[in-house]
Scaffold this motif. Structure first.
Motif, PDB file in Angstrom:
ATOM      1  N   ASN A  32      -2.010   7.175  -1.688  1.00 32.13           N
ATOM      2  CA  ASN A  32      -2.622   6.731  -0.430  1.00 32.13           C
ATOM      3  C   ASN A  32      -2.318   7.671   0.736  1.00 32.13           C
ATOM      4  O   ASN A  32      -2.844   7.487   1.823  1.00 32.13           O
ATOM      5  CB  ASN A  32      -2.143   5.319  -0.062  1.00 32.13           C
ATOM      6  CG  ASN A  32      -2.681   4.277  -1.011  1.00 32.13           C
ATOM      7  OD1 ASN A  32      -3.731   4.441  -1.613  1.00 32.13           O
ATOM      8  ND2 ASN A  32      -1.942   3.195  -1.157  1.00 32.13           N
ATOM      9  N   ARG A  88      -3.285   2.408   5.208  1.00 33.92           N
ATOM     10  CA  ARG A  88      -2.455   2.332   4.006  1.00 33.92           C
ATOM     11  C   ARG A  88      -1.270   3.279   4.135  1.00 33.92           C
ATOM     12  O   ARG A  88      -1.368   4.313   4.779  1.00 33.92           O
ATOM     13  CB  ARG A  88      -3.249   2.735   2.772  1.00 33.92           C
ATOM     14  CG  ARG A  88      -4.390   1.833   2.491  1.00 33.92           C
ATOM     15  CD  ARG A  88      -5.161   2.350   1.319  1.00 33.92           C
ATOM     16  NE  ARG A  88      -6.279   1.457   1.052  1.00 33.92           N
ATOM     17  CZ  ARG A  88      -6.815   1.294  -0.124  1.00 33.92           C
ATOM     18  NH1 ARG A  88      -6.345   1.961  -1.153  1.00 33.92           N
ATOM     19  NH2 ARG A  88      -7.812   0.481  -0.287  1.00 33.92           N
ATOM     20  N   SER A  95      -1.334  -0.622  11.098  1.00 40.04           N
ATOM     21  CA  SER A  95      -1.863  -0.923   9.770  1.00 40.04           C
ATOM     22  C   SER A  95      -1.998  -2.432   9.568  1.00 40.04           C
ATOM     23  O   SER A  95      -3.007  -2.909   9.044  1.00 40.04           O
ATOM     24  CB  SER A  95      -0.935  -0.327   8.714  1.00 40.04           C
ATOM     25  OG  SER A  95      -1.374  -0.642   7.422  1.00 40.04           O
ATOM     26  N   THR A 129       0.798  -1.221   0.000  1.00 38.61           N
ATOM     27  CA  THR A 129       0.000   0.000   0.000  1.00 38.61           C
ATOM     28  C   THR A 129       0.831   1.271   0.000  1.00 38.61           C
ATOM     29  O   THR A 129       0.284   2.352   0.136  1.00 38.61           O
ATOM     30  CB  THR A 129      -0.915   0.030   1.237  1.00 38.61           C
ATOM     31  OG1 THR A 129      -0.103   0.074   2.401  1.00 38.61           O
ATOM     32  CG2 THR A 129      -1.819  -1.174   1.278  1.00 38.61           C
TER      33      THR A 129
END
Length: 140
Positions: free
Chosen positions: A8, A70, A129, A3
């Motif tokens: 992001n 992300r 995350s 990610t």
């Protein structure tokens, strides 16, 4: 799933994550002063101050990692760059107007402090995350 992409990264989350980090760092410093690990004048506590910075920026990175899910490392780098921008503004505006030198630190110490902030935020963000993604997969 990888990610770490610039699309992001949300600047608002970076700024809010920095403010969370600064608030937690301040809270930890106040707690260290209350229990006697740091003195009020700031002398004799460089290691404790660095620990407070690590704890605060770890918490800020963790917050971003849980909220964004992300690009935790890019958000952490953004937090470090946001620290540089704020340091520059504080030095430029009131520092020049008041002829103050209290914000001047050595180049090596300043670079190390920014690196500490980035690493702490990246570690916290990566852990959060990863656990947020695992919880999302488990809930499906």
């Amino acid at each position: 799933m990888h990610t770490e992409h610039l699309n992001n990264v949300k600047p608002g989350r970076v700024a809010f994550g920095w403010f969370v980090s600064a608030a937690i760092t301040s809270l930890v410093v106040i707690a260290m002063i209350a229990i006697g690990l740091l003195s009020r004048d700031g002398t004799g506590g460089t290691a404790w101050g660095l620990l407070a910075t690590f704890i605060g920026f770890f918490a800020g990175g963790w917050y971003i990692g849980m909220r964004a899910g992300r690009a935790p490392i890019l958000h952490a780098v953004g937090i470090g760059l946001f620290s540089l921008v704020l340091w520059f503004i504080v030095n430029l505006v009131p520092g020049q107007a008041l002829d103050a030198e209290s914000w001047n630190v050595g180049a090596a110490y300043g670079a190390g402090l920014i690196l500490l902030q980035i690493v702490a935020a990246a570690v916290g963000g990566s852990i959060a995350s990863r656990s947020a993604r695992a919880a999302a997969v488990g809930a499906s």
